[in-house]
Motif scaffolding. Structure first.
Motif, PDB file in Angstrom:
ATOM      1  N   GLU A   1      84.895  35.584 -19.516  1.00 10.52           N
ATOM      2  CA  GLU A   1      83.915  35.563 -20.608  1.00 10.52           C
ATOM      3  C   GLU A   1      84.546  35.962 -21.944  1.00 10.52           C
ATOM      4  O   GLU A   1      84.285  35.354 -22.972  1.00 10.52           O
ATOM      5  CB  GLU A   1      82.759  36.541 -20.300  1.00 10.52           C
ATOM      6  CG  GLU A   1      82.054  36.275 -18.981  1.00 10.52           C
ATOM      7  CD  GLU A   1      81.361  34.929 -18.971  1.00 10.52           C
ATOM      8  OE1 GLU A   1      80.923  34.485 -20.042  1.00 10.52           O
ATOM      9  OE2 GLU A   1      81.293  34.309 -17.895  1.00 10.52           O
ATOM     10  N   GLY A   2      85.393  37.005 -21.914  1.00  7.27           N
ATOM     11  CA  GLY A   2      85.914  37.555 -23.161  1.00  7.27           C
ATOM     12  C   GLY A   2      87.184  36.851 -23.609  1.00  7.27           C
ATOM     13  O   GLY A   2      87.611  35.877 -22.998  1.00  7.27           O
TER      14      GLY A   2
ATOM     15  N   ASP B   1      88.866  38.233 -16.718  1.00 13.12           N
ATOM     16  CA  ASP B   1      87.603  38.150 -17.442  1.00 13.12           C
ATOM     17  C   ASP B   1      87.469  36.758 -18.064  1.00 13.12           C
ATOM     18  O   ASP B   1      88.162  36.425 -19.023  1.00 13.12           O
ATOM     19  CB  ASP B   1      87.581  39.234 -18.531  1.00 13.12           C
ATOM     20  CG  ASP B   1      86.296  39.197 -19.337  1.00 13.12           C
ATOM     21  OD1 ASP B   1      85.404  38.392 -18.997  1.00 13.12           O
ATOM     22  OD2 ASP B   1      86.188  39.963 -20.311  1.00 13.12           O
TER      23      ASP B   1
END
Ligand code: FES
Ligand code: FES
Length: 170
Positions: free
Chosen positions: A131-132, A129
């Motif tokens: 983005e996180g 991920d």
């Protein structure tokens, strides 16, 4: 021709002149008496010489000292505050994360940088991920520590030590 150089290593300031061909590793070990970073391969392949330069990890055998004029260099020794072992040092002891210990100062410096990189949200090649926040899984630890080789094969316990510190700092 010798070049002037100022370096702060583990909080101690050094002002000297150096041959421009001198690596940061050789300067520390041969001239400054800083023996914590180790010379393994001298070719950027083993990570034994890893130190933090202005907070980022670096193979000091590949770095010319003159390229780091004015830098703050921290070795594994310098991560101990007021003579007290850091949480990383203690975790390496508690998890039996070394045998001969030759690679350990570099491993500890790399681990310190890994924890900061993850805290800063910097992804690695195995981060799914983008983005996180980055989760420090065992796969992340292995990937991020992969530049530090251990001839004794203490890898399982090194991963456990890094995981222990990451969990303790949550
Ligand atoms: S001694 Fe620098 S990477 Fe091996
Ligand atoms: S503990 Fe011996 S090389 Fe890593």
């Amino acid at each position: 021709m010798p070049y002037p150089l100022r370096l702060v290593v583990d909080g101690q300031e050094h002002t000297l002149t150096v041959d421009p061909r001198t690596t940061l590793l050789d300067l520390m070990r041969d001239r400054l008496g800083v023996m914590s970073p180790k010379k393994g391969c001298d070719h950027g392949q083993c990570g034994a010489c890893t130190v933090l330069v202005d907070g980022r990890r670096l193979n000091s055998c590949l770095a010319l000292a003159v390229s780091h004029d004015g830098a703050q260099v921290t070795t594994s020794d310098g991560l101990a505050e007021d003579g007290k072992l850091s949480d990383l040092h203690r975790a390496f002891l508690e998890q039996d994360a070394f045998q001969c210990g030759y690679c350990t100062p570099g491993q500890v410096c790399s681990a310190a940088a890994v924890l900061q990189e993850v805290a800063d949200g910097a992804p690695s090649v195995v981060t799914e991920d983008l983005e996180g926040p980055v989760e420090l899984t065992d796969a992340e630890i292995r990937e991020r520590m992969s530049g530090n080789l251990c001839r004794c094969g203490a890898y399982v316990n090194i991963v456990a030590a890094v995981r222990q510190v990451a969990e303790g700092r949550r």
